[in-house]
Design a protein around this motif. Structure first.
Motif, PDB file in Angstrom:
ATOM      1  N   UNK A   1       5.573  11.595   2.576  1.00 47.97           N
ATOM      2  CA  UNK A   1       6.089  10.774   3.560  1.00 47.97           C
ATOM      3  C   UNK A   1       5.960  10.982   4.653  1.00 47.97           C
ATOM      4  N   UNK A   2       5.763   9.468   5.756  1.00 47.88           N
ATOM      5  CA  UNK A   2       4.784  10.350   6.824  1.00 47.88           C
ATOM      6  C   UNK A   2       5.903  10.167   7.748  1.00 47.88           C
ATOM      7  N   UNK A   3       6.131  11.729   8.276  1.00 52.44           N
ATOM      8  CA  UNK A   3       7.366  11.453   9.702  1.00 52.44           C
ATOM      9  C   UNK A   3       6.948  10.446  11.171  1.00 52.44           C
ATOM     10  N   UNK A   4       5.934  10.055  11.003  1.00 54.84           N
ATOM     11  CA  UNK A   4       6.084   9.069  12.508  1.00 54.84           C
ATOM     12  C   UNK A   4       6.669   7.467  11.745  1.00 54.84           C
ATOM     13  N   UNK A   5       5.537   7.321  10.713  1.00 54.38           N
ATOM     14  CA  UNK A   5       5.754   5.928  10.595  1.00 54.38           C
ATOM     15  C   UNK A   5       6.844   6.016   9.321  1.00 54.38           C
ATOM     16  N   UNK A   6       7.132   6.707   8.903  1.00 60.75           N
ATOM     17  CA  UNK A   6       8.794   6.464   7.232  1.00 60.75           C
ATOM     18  C   UNK A   6       7.746   6.302   6.848  1.00 60.75           C
ATOM     19  N   UNK A   7       6.716   5.542   6.122  1.00 59.85           N
ATOM     20  CA  UNK A   7       6.125   5.381   4.827  1.00 59.85           C
ATOM     21  C   UNK A   7       5.960   6.341   3.892  1.00 59.85           C
ATOM     22  N   UNK A   8       5.882   6.036   2.667  1.00 54.49           N
ATOM     23  CA  UNK A   8       6.125   6.586   1.476  1.00 54.49           C
ATOM     24  C   UNK A   8       4.847   6.139   0.588  1.00 54.49           C
TER      25      UNK A   8
ATOM     26  N   UNK B   1       1.005  -1.268  -0.003  1.00 55.28           N
ATOM     27  CA  UNK B   1      -0.002   0.613   0.178  1.00 55.28           C
ATOM     28  C   UNK B   1       0.764   1.380  -0.374  1.00 55.28           C
ATOM     29  N   UNK B   2       2.186   0.921   0.042  1.00 57.05           N
ATOM     30  CA  UNK B   2       3.292   2.062   0.049  1.00 57.05           C
ATOM     31  C   UNK B   2       4.329   1.444  -0.699  1.00 57.05           C
ATOM     32  N   UNK B   3       5.807   3.105  -0.633  1.00 59.60           N
ATOM     33  CA  UNK B   3       6.431   2.493  -1.016  1.00 59.60           C
ATOM     34  C   UNK B   3       7.684   1.518  -0.753  1.00 59.60           C
ATOM     35  N   UNK B   4       8.577   0.992  -1.074  1.00 59.88           N
ATOM     36  CA  UNK B   4       9.218  -0.526  -0.020  1.00 59.88           C
ATOM     37  C   UNK B   4      10.551  -0.363  -0.515  1.00 59.88           C
ATOM     38  N   UNK B   5      11.180   0.017   0.429  1.00 65.64           N
ATOM     39  CA  UNK B   5      13.247  -0.346   0.251  1.00 65.64           C
ATOM     40  C   UNK B   5      13.000  -1.477  -0.233  1.00 65.64           C
ATOM     41  N   UNK B   6      14.216  -1.675  -0.531  1.00 64.98           N
ATOM     42  CA  UNK B   6      14.718  -3.211  -0.949  1.00 64.98           C
ATOM     43  C   UNK B   6      15.238  -3.945  -0.210  1.00 64.98           C
ATOM     44  N   UNK B   7      15.664  -3.236   1.031  1.00 62.30           N
ATOM     45  CA  UNK B   7      15.804  -3.968   2.070  1.00 62.30           C
ATOM     46  C   UNK B   7      14.467  -4.447   3.397  1.00 62.30           C
ATOM     47  N   UNK B   8      13.079  -3.436   3.066  1.00 61.72           N
ATOM     48  CA  UNK B   8      12.085  -4.173   3.523  1.00 61.72           C
ATOM     49  C   UNK B   8      11.198  -4.577   2.807  1.00 61.72           C
ATOM     50  N   UNK B   9      11.318  -5.539   1.255  1.00 62.76           N
ATOM     51  CA  UNK B   9      11.666  -5.912   0.486  1.00 62.76           C
ATOM     52  C   UNK B   9      11.857  -7.424   0.526  1.00 62.76           C
ATOM     53  N   UNK B  10      13.662  -6.992   0.836  1.00 64.04           N
ATOM     54  CA  UNK B  10      14.165  -8.487   0.912  1.00 64.04           C
ATOM     55  C   UNK B  10      13.322  -9.155   2.578  1.00 64.04           C
ATOM     56  N   UNK B  11      13.632  -8.506   3.360  1.00 67.68           N
ATOM     57  CA  UNK B  11      12.808  -8.981   4.753  1.00 67.68           C
ATOM     58  C   UNK B  11      11.994  -9.813   4.206  1.00 67.68           C
ATOM     59  N   UNK B  12      11.368  -9.950   3.670  1.00 66.83           N
ATOM     60  CA  UNK B  12       9.280 -10.290   2.820  1.00 66.83           C
ATOM     61  C   UNK B  12       9.826 -11.931   2.067  1.00 66.83           C
ATOM     62  N   UNK B  13      11.202 -12.102   2.116  1.00 62.12           N
ATOM     63  CA  UNK B  13      11.992 -13.285   1.266  1.00 62.12           C
ATOM     64  C   UNK B  13      12.046 -14.022   3.087  1.00 62.12           C
ATOM     65  N   UNK B  14      12.295 -15.608   2.672  1.00 63.15           N
ATOM     66  CA  UNK B  14      13.270 -16.174   3.851  1.00 63.15           C
ATOM     67  C   UNK B  14      14.823 -16.122   2.943  1.00 63.15           C
TER      68      UNK B  14
END
Length: 135
Positions: free
Chosen positions: A94-101, A30-43
């Motif tokens: 960009x949310x300054x609280x949850x850091x999502x974009x 539902x929001x933009x994701x970084x390479x690191x965040x995406x990698x964390x979704x895979x084992x």
């Protein structure tokens, strides 16, 4: 995964196993994701393969990058038919609280007159504040 295959084929991207998994994850975001965040979704994600997949998606204009001022590149799916031209750009929040974009595809970019003989190659307009979840 038929829908994911169709999306890749529409952009002339060969549907490999990793590409199908990545597009599946991006479609759920539902929001933009970084390479690191995406990698964390895979084992057992291979970072090089994931990076190459994102690079391929960028080259075929399936995703776009967002510089939200955090120093970390974020990725989001392009809308259908997007060719990432400056006239098709949109704003981001960009949310300054949850850091999502978030992509704000319905918010109009104000008309900015650039000097004569300047060539516009991109627009990066990021609004900052608190998203609806954090407000």
């Amino acid at each position: 995964m038929k829908n994911e295959e169709n999306i890749l084929q529409q952009r002339n991207i060969k549907p490999t196993a990793m590409r199908l998994l990545v597009i599946e994850k991006l479609l759920k975001q539902q929001y933009a994701i970084s390479h690191k965040e995406l990698a964390e979704q895979f084992e057992n994600a291979d970072n090089v393969t994931l990076f190459r997949t994102l690079k391929t998606f960028l080259e075929h204009k399936l995703i776009h990058t967002i510089d939200d001022g955090t120093g970390v590149v974020k990725y989001a799916l392009c809308q259908s038919g997007c060719s990432c031209n400056p006239s098709e750009q949109h704003t981001h929040f960009h949310c300054s609280h949850c850091k999502r974009t978030f992509c704000l595809t319905d918010a109009e970019i104000p008309k900015i007159n650039i000097p004569q003989n300047f060539k516009l190659e991109g627009i990066n307009l990021v609004l900052k504040g608190r998203c609806d979840r954090c407000n």
